[in-house]
Write a protein that holds these residues in place. Sequence first.
Motif, PDB file in Angstrom:
ATOM      1  N   GLY A  61      47.205  47.152  42.454  1.00 18.31           N
ATOM      2  CA  GLY A  61      46.061  47.696  43.166  1.00 18.31           C
ATOM      3  C   GLY A  61      45.188  46.652  43.807  1.00 18.31           C
ATOM      4  O   GLY A  61      44.107  46.969  44.303  1.00 18.31           O
ATOM      5  N   SER A  62      45.621  45.400  43.852  1.00 17.73           N
ATOM      6  CA  SER A  62      44.819  44.348  44.441  1.00 17.73           C
ATOM      7  C   SER A  62      44.799  44.490  45.949  1.00 17.73           C
ATOM      8  O   SER A  62      45.688  45.074  46.560  1.00 17.73           O
ATOM      9  CB  SER A  62      45.363  42.974  44.043  1.00 17.73           C
ATOM     10  OG  SER A  62      45.394  42.844  42.640  1.00 17.73           O
ATOM     11  N   TYR A  78      43.993  38.636  45.199  1.00 22.78           N
ATOM     12  CA  TYR A  78      43.699  39.372  43.968  1.00 22.78           C
ATOM     13  C   TYR A  78      42.186  39.415  43.778  1.00 22.78           C
ATOM     14  O   TYR A  78      41.536  38.380  43.661  1.00 22.78           O
ATOM     15  CB  TYR A  78      44.382  38.709  42.770  1.00 22.78           C
ATOM     16  CG  TYR A  78      45.886  38.797  42.828  1.00 22.78           C
ATOM     17  CD1 TYR A  78      46.550  39.930  42.376  1.00 22.78           C
ATOM     18  CD2 TYR A  78      46.640  37.761  43.378  1.00 22.78           C
ATOM     19  CE1 TYR A  78      47.928  40.027  42.446  1.00 22.78           C
ATOM     20  CE2 TYR A  78      48.021  37.853  43.453  1.00 22.78           C
ATOM     21  CZ  TYR A  78      48.657  38.993  42.983  1.00 22.78           C
ATOM     22  OH  TYR A  78      50.026  39.083  43.068  1.00 22.78           O
ATOM     23  N   ILE A  79      41.643  40.624  43.784  1.00 23.68           N
ATOM     24  CA  ILE A  79      40.209  40.819  43.660  1.00 23.68           C
ATOM     25  C   ILE A  79      39.881  41.313  42.256  1.00 23.68           C
ATOM     26  O   ILE A  79      40.773  41.635  41.472  1.00 23.68           O
ATOM     27  CB  ILE A  79      39.705  41.822  44.718  1.00 23.68           C
ATOM     28  CG1 ILE A  79      40.343  43.196  44.493  1.00 23.68           C
ATOM     29  CG2 ILE A  79      39.974  41.320  46.121  1.00 23.68           C
ATOM     30  CD1 ILE A  79      39.803  44.292  45.387  1.00 23.68           C
ATOM     31  N   TRP A  80      38.585  41.374  41.946  1.00 25.49           N
ATOM     32  CA  TRP A  80      38.138  41.816  40.627  1.00 25.49           C
ATOM     33  C   TRP A  80      38.472  43.290  40.450  1.00 25.49           C
ATOM     34  O   TRP A  80      38.016  44.151  41.205  1.00 25.49           O
ATOM     35  CB  TRP A  80      36.645  41.585  40.473  1.00 25.49           C
ATOM     36  CG  TRP A  80      36.041  42.233  39.278  1.00 25.49           C
ATOM     37  CD1 TRP A  80      35.182  43.298  39.254  1.00 25.49           C
ATOM     38  CD2 TRP A  80      36.268  41.886  37.902  1.00 25.49           C
ATOM     39  NE1 TRP A  80      34.849  43.620  37.964  1.00 25.49           N
ATOM     40  CE2 TRP A  80      35.508  42.772  37.110  1.00 25.49           C
ATOM     41  CE3 TRP A  80      37.047  40.913  37.274  1.00 25.49           C
ATOM     42  CZ2 TRP A  80      35.502  42.708  35.719  1.00 25.49           C
ATOM     43  CZ3 TRP A  80      37.039  40.858  35.897  1.00 25.49           C
ATOM     44  CH2 TRP A  80      36.273  41.736  35.142  1.00 25.49           C
ATOM     45  N   SER A  81      39.280  43.589  39.457  1.00 24.53           N
ATOM     46  CA  SER A  81      39.704  44.961  39.197  1.00 24.53           C
ATOM     47  C   SER A  81      40.183  45.057  37.757  1.00 24.53           C
ATOM     48  O   SER A  81      40.813  44.124  37.250  1.00 24.53           O
ATOM     49  CB  SER A  81      40.825  45.374  40.165  1.00 24.53           C
ATOM     50  OG  SER A  81      41.292  46.679  39.872  1.00 24.53           O
ATOM     51  N   TYR A 175      40.840  39.398  29.892  1.00 25.73           N
ATOM     52  CA  TYR A 175      41.281  38.021  30.101  1.00 25.73           C
ATOM     53  C   TYR A 175      42.217  37.923  31.309  1.00 25.73           C
ATOM     54  O   TYR A 175      42.074  37.025  32.161  1.00 25.73           O
ATOM     55  CB  TYR A 175      41.971  37.501  28.842  1.00 25.73           C
ATOM     56  CG  TYR A 175      42.846  36.290  29.047  1.00 25.73           C
ATOM     57  CD1 TYR A 175      42.292  35.040  29.287  1.00 25.73           C
ATOM     58  CD2 TYR A 175      44.244  36.406  29.004  1.00 25.73           C
ATOM     59  CE1 TYR A 175      43.111  33.930  29.473  1.00 25.73           C
ATOM     60  CE2 TYR A 175      45.051  35.305  29.188  1.00 25.73           C
ATOM     61  CZ  TYR A 175      44.474  34.068  29.425  1.00 25.73           C
ATOM     62  OH  TYR A 175      45.284  32.978  29.616  1.00 25.73           O
ATOM     63  N   ARG A 176      43.158  38.839  31.409  1.00 22.39           N
ATOM     64  CA  ARG A 176      44.105  38.810  32.526  1.00 22.39           C
ATOM     65  C   ARG A 176      43.410  39.069  33.859  1.00 22.39           C
ATOM     66  O   ARG A 176      43.730  38.427  34.880  1.00 22.39           O
ATOM     67  CB  ARG A 176      45.194  39.856  32.295  1.00 22.39           C
ATOM     68  CG  ARG A 176      46.219  39.458  31.236  1.00 22.39           C
ATOM     69  CD  ARG A 176      47.238  40.557  30.999  1.00 22.39           C
ATOM     70  NE  ARG A 176      48.395  40.063  30.278  1.00 22.39           N
ATOM     71  CZ  ARG A 176      49.413  40.835  29.898  1.00 22.39           C
ATOM     72  NH1 ARG A 176      49.394  42.138  30.158  1.00 22.39           N
ATOM     73  NH2 ARG A 176      50.444  40.304  29.249  1.00 22.39           N
ATOM     74  N   ALA A 177      42.455  39.987  33.871  1.00 20.52           N
ATOM     75  CA  ALA A 177      41.741  40.282  35.115  1.00 20.52           C
ATOM     76  C   ALA A 177      40.925  39.076  35.579  1.00 20.52           C
ATOM     77  O   ALA A 177      40.900  38.754  36.775  1.00 20.52           O
ATOM     78  CB  ALA A 177      40.839  41.493  34.919  1.00 20.52           C
TER      79      ALA A 177
END
Length: 264
Positions: A61-62, A78-81, A175-177
């Motif tokens: 979904g990035s 890759y954005i904050w999600s 952590y992964r995000a």
Amino acid sequence: MTSTRRTYAVVVCGVIVATAWAWLAGCAGLTPLSEVLDEDETTEQSPPPTDTPSPTVADDGSDVSGSGGEDERETVIYIWSLPPDPETPTFNDDSAYESLFRNDCDSAEQLITRTATSSPNYGAWTSPRAVVFTAAGVAYCRGDAATGAALTRQAIADYGTQGLGPADTPWCKLYRALQSVIEQRPPDSFECLGLWPDGPDFQTGTDANGWTLWDDPLTAADESAPIPAPETPSEPSQTPSPSPSLSPSDTAGTDEQLPGSSDE
């Protein structure tokens, strides 16, 4: 008679020319004679196709920006999600994650500020690293990527990455995000090592009254160290000082009368 023969000859010549042209057109790919002779006929041409790249969306979904041309590679941003977490909240980590997932930055921050009071108690958090990761998530939630990246790196430097598993826990997903935005890699490419609670513990101490002191992981000071009690000033001694002793010379003549005095 002569005119008829001439007309017949012209017709025959025309047929021969048309037949020859058609045969040449079939063999050599020439334009048919009817199209050559018809100068008024126009052919509408369609515009050439354009290579317009279409946006591409990553599997997680990035946000993805497309690029044109077959020789160019796609650039994925890759954005904050955050992915959803179906688990029922148990720790403050879970509640804070749910707030961040809903973009409710204030509620997530309040879970931290309510803990760090004048009498802090971090017992409802899984680890000090989770507190710092949550603060980083609050920063990203508010669009402050610089602070979010700095807090993430601080948490990893101070507490490492051991004990972040299993992968379906909110602290692993958080952590992964965070790492995905910083390193610009898919979230699934970051491994959550070990299993909770095999991770960092809070630093604690005990005050003079036996109360537990918790160290705040978001400050440089050590709040778990007992504060020494202030020293009580010593009171002055109440013992009277001895009177100075008199020498015999000081007492000589004490029975003599002073001039002008008389005995009654």
